[in-house]
Design a protein around this motif. Structure first.
Motif, short mmCIF file in Angstrom:
data_model
loop_
_atom_site.label_atom_id
_atom_site.label_comp_id
_atom_site.label_asym_id
_atom_site.label_seq_id
_atom_site.Cartn_x
_atom_site.Cartn_y
_atom_site.Cartn_z
N ILE A 4 3.55 -1.46 4.27
CA ILE A 4 2.62 -0.59 4.56
C ILE A 4 3.03 0.50 4.18
CG2 ILE A 4 0.72 1.38 4.44
CD1 ILE A 4 -0.10 -0.48 6.46
N LEU A 60 -7.96 2.31 8.62
CA LEU A 60 -6.57 1.69 8.11
C LEU A 60 -7.20 0.18 8.40
CD1 LEU A 60 -4.80 1.58 6.54
CD2 LEU A 60 -2.97 1.81 8.67
N ALA A 73 -2.63 0.57 -3.98
CA ALA A 73 -1.82 -0.85 -3.78
C ALA A 73 -1.11 -1.40 -5.44
CB ALA A 73 -3.51 -1.96 -3.11
N VAL A 110 1.72 -7.57 9.29
CA VAL A 110 1.56 -6.19 8.26
C VAL A 110 2.83 -5.19 9.19
CG1 VAL A 110 0.26 -3.53 8.43
CG2 VAL A 110 -1.01 -5.92 8.74
N MET A 124 -3.70 6.51 -2.06
CA MET A 124 -3.82 5.38 -1.02
C MET A 124 -4.02 4.63 -2.48
SD MET A 124 -4.00 2.94 0.55
CE MET A 124 -3.68 2.79 2.33
N CYS A 151 -7.41 7.64 4.41
CA CYS A 151 -5.44 6.72 4.30
C CYS A 151 -4.95 7.64 3.42
CB CYS A 151 -6.09 6.03 4.53
SG CYS A 151 -6.64 4.97 5.63
N PHE A 199 0.15 4.80 0.41
CA PHE A 199 -0.46 5.69 1.74
C PHE A 199 0.53 6.71 1.67
CE2 PHE A 199 -1.60 5.13 6.85
CZ PHE A 199 -2.30 6.62 6.93
N TYR A 257 2.38 5.49 6.29
CA TYR A 257 2.45 4.21 7.86
C TYR A 257 3.71 4.19 8.89
CZ TYR A 257 1.20 -0.11 10.16
OH TYR A 257 0.92 -0.72 10.99
N LEU A 285 0.68 -1.10 0.15
CA LEU A 285 0.10 -0.01 0.01
C LEU A 285 0.96 1.53 0.16
CD1 LEU A 285 -2.58 -0.70 2.54
CD2 LEU A 285 -2.80 -1.30 0.29
N LEU A 329 -8.13 -2.99 5.28
CA LEU A 329 -6.58 -4.03 5.42
C LEU A 329 -7.66 -5.41 6.01
CD1 LEU A 329 -3.90 -2.86 7.69
CD2 LEU A 329 -4.02 -2.50 4.99
N THR A 386 -4.65 0.23 13.57
CA THR A 386 -4.98 -0.08 12.96
C THR A 386 -4.68 -1.95 13.65
OG1 THR A 386 -3.67 1.17 12.24
CG2 THR A 386 -4.12 -0.88 11.19
#
Length: 357
Positions: free
Chosen positions: A300, A282, A178, A333, A176, A220, A172, A304, A170, A286, A315
């Motif tokens: 991330i 967030l 991916a 994560v 945002m 985010c 971020f 983050y 991600l 996720l 989160t």
């Protein structure tokens, strides 16, 4: 600087600056390597372009040369300057010709045909073929990916996603987005639009991101967090409880995510409330990723990592509430292992992915 072991990487940096050159070395493994593959990287941005050469060794990559310049006003000028810059880098190191070249650029684009399709930050880049000119000039495979996919490849090859087969990266940052690594390879979708998670709606209303109020990107992203902080600060000022990061209504328009983050680190209650809201959203986002894709790692970037101490516990708590436990048990994560330097390696990872295809 050594990154934590759980991020599965160590990064050592050394820089040599002049008007045109910057050299940065990334060593991600301390094992010796006999074989070396040289790659070329091209990054096309709205304000600047960069061209680099990188040497891939056993488990790591070394940026051996890099030059950058302001993005020219037309795509024709830009492509000519990118080609010329690559020629100069190779001329400086004739024994280190690239085996492939990777291009990283904001989307939309068509990675199969090599066309850039009118990205919002690149006026006049409408159906521009960037792959063919470089392939013809240097006689090597050339690949094109959007910047989120390119960063995902870099983190997968050399950063926090190393050793995985199913990873989600991600961004971020300003937005945002991916990049998806599924079953051991990049998944870009039918027309390179896979991973547009920022467009998913998390709430009926809220900060606007990707043209949609209440979206994942709205809550985010750098722009979204600033919007959220502005709305919450305005309400607090009206109630006679102005936050430290914006004591008067005149300052509302100047609120930035950086200022809110710094205030949160100092313990400002409203700034902490802003990041608590961001952390919960967030976590919900996720949870959707975990339930849908069953990844073993979610990496991330950007905000983050900078606000990890505040965001991570909130989160993860929300994630544990929302995700399927059996899927969450196999997923970690983590912040981006390459940190703020991932952009330097993104285009090189596209070149390596093209070479290995």
């Amino acid at each position: 600087m050594t990154l934590p072991k759980r991020e599965r990487a160590a990064m050592f940096e050394g820089e040599r600056d002049s008007a045109e050159w910057r050299e940065t070395v990334y060593m991600l493994s301390d094992k010796g390597a006999n074989a070396m593959t040289v790659l070329g990287g091209v990054d096309i941005g709205g304000t600047k372009c960069a061209v680099s050469l990188g040497a891939v060794k056993d488990g790591g990559v070394e940026v051996i040369a890099k030059t950058q310049f302001p993005t020219p006003p037309t795509p024709e000028e830009a492509i000519a300057k990118l080609r010329g810059a690559m020629e100069r880098l190779i001329a400086e190191r004739p024994a280190e010709r690239p085996a492939a070249i990777g291009i990283s650029c904001g989307g939309p684009l068509d990675s199969r045909t090599g066309f850039i399709l009118s990205p919002p930050n690149l006026p006049h880049w409408d159906k521009i073929d960037v792959v063919t000119p470089l392939r013809d000039a240097f006689g090597v495979p050339v690949g094109l990916q959007n910047d989120a996919n390119a960063c995902a490849l870099a983190e997968w090859k050399w950063g926090a996603g190393r050793g995985t087969r199913n990873m989600v990266f991600l961004t971020f940052g300003t937005g945002m987005g991916a990049g998806l690594i599924l079953d051991g390879k990049l998944y870009a979708g039918t027309n390179d639009m896979a991973g547009e998670l920022g467009h998913i709606r998390l709430e009926a209303d809220g900060p606007v991101g990707y043209g949609k109020a209440g979206s994942f990107e709205g809550f985010c992203s750098g722009g979204g967090i600033a919007q959220l902080a502005r709305a919450m600060a305005e309400e607090a000022i009206r109630a006679g409880r102005p936050p430290a990061f914006c004591p008067t209504a005149e300052g509302l328009g100047g609120i930035t995510t950086k200022a809110v983050g710094e205030a949160a680190e100092r313990g400002d209650p409203l700034a902490l409330d802003v990041f608590h809201t961001v952390g919960r959203k967030l976590g919900r986002g996720l949870a959707m990723i975990v339930d849908l894709l069953n990844p073993e790692r979610i990496v991330i970037g950007s905000i983050y990592g900078r606000q990890r101490s505040i965001l991570e516990p909130i989160t993860l708590e929300e994630l544990e509430k929302e995700a399927l436990p059996i899927s969450l048990r196999v997923c970690r994560v983590v912040p981006a292992g390459l940190g703020e330097q991932v952009g330097d390696l993104a285009s090189l990872s596209v070149a390596l992915n093209t070479l290995e295809a």
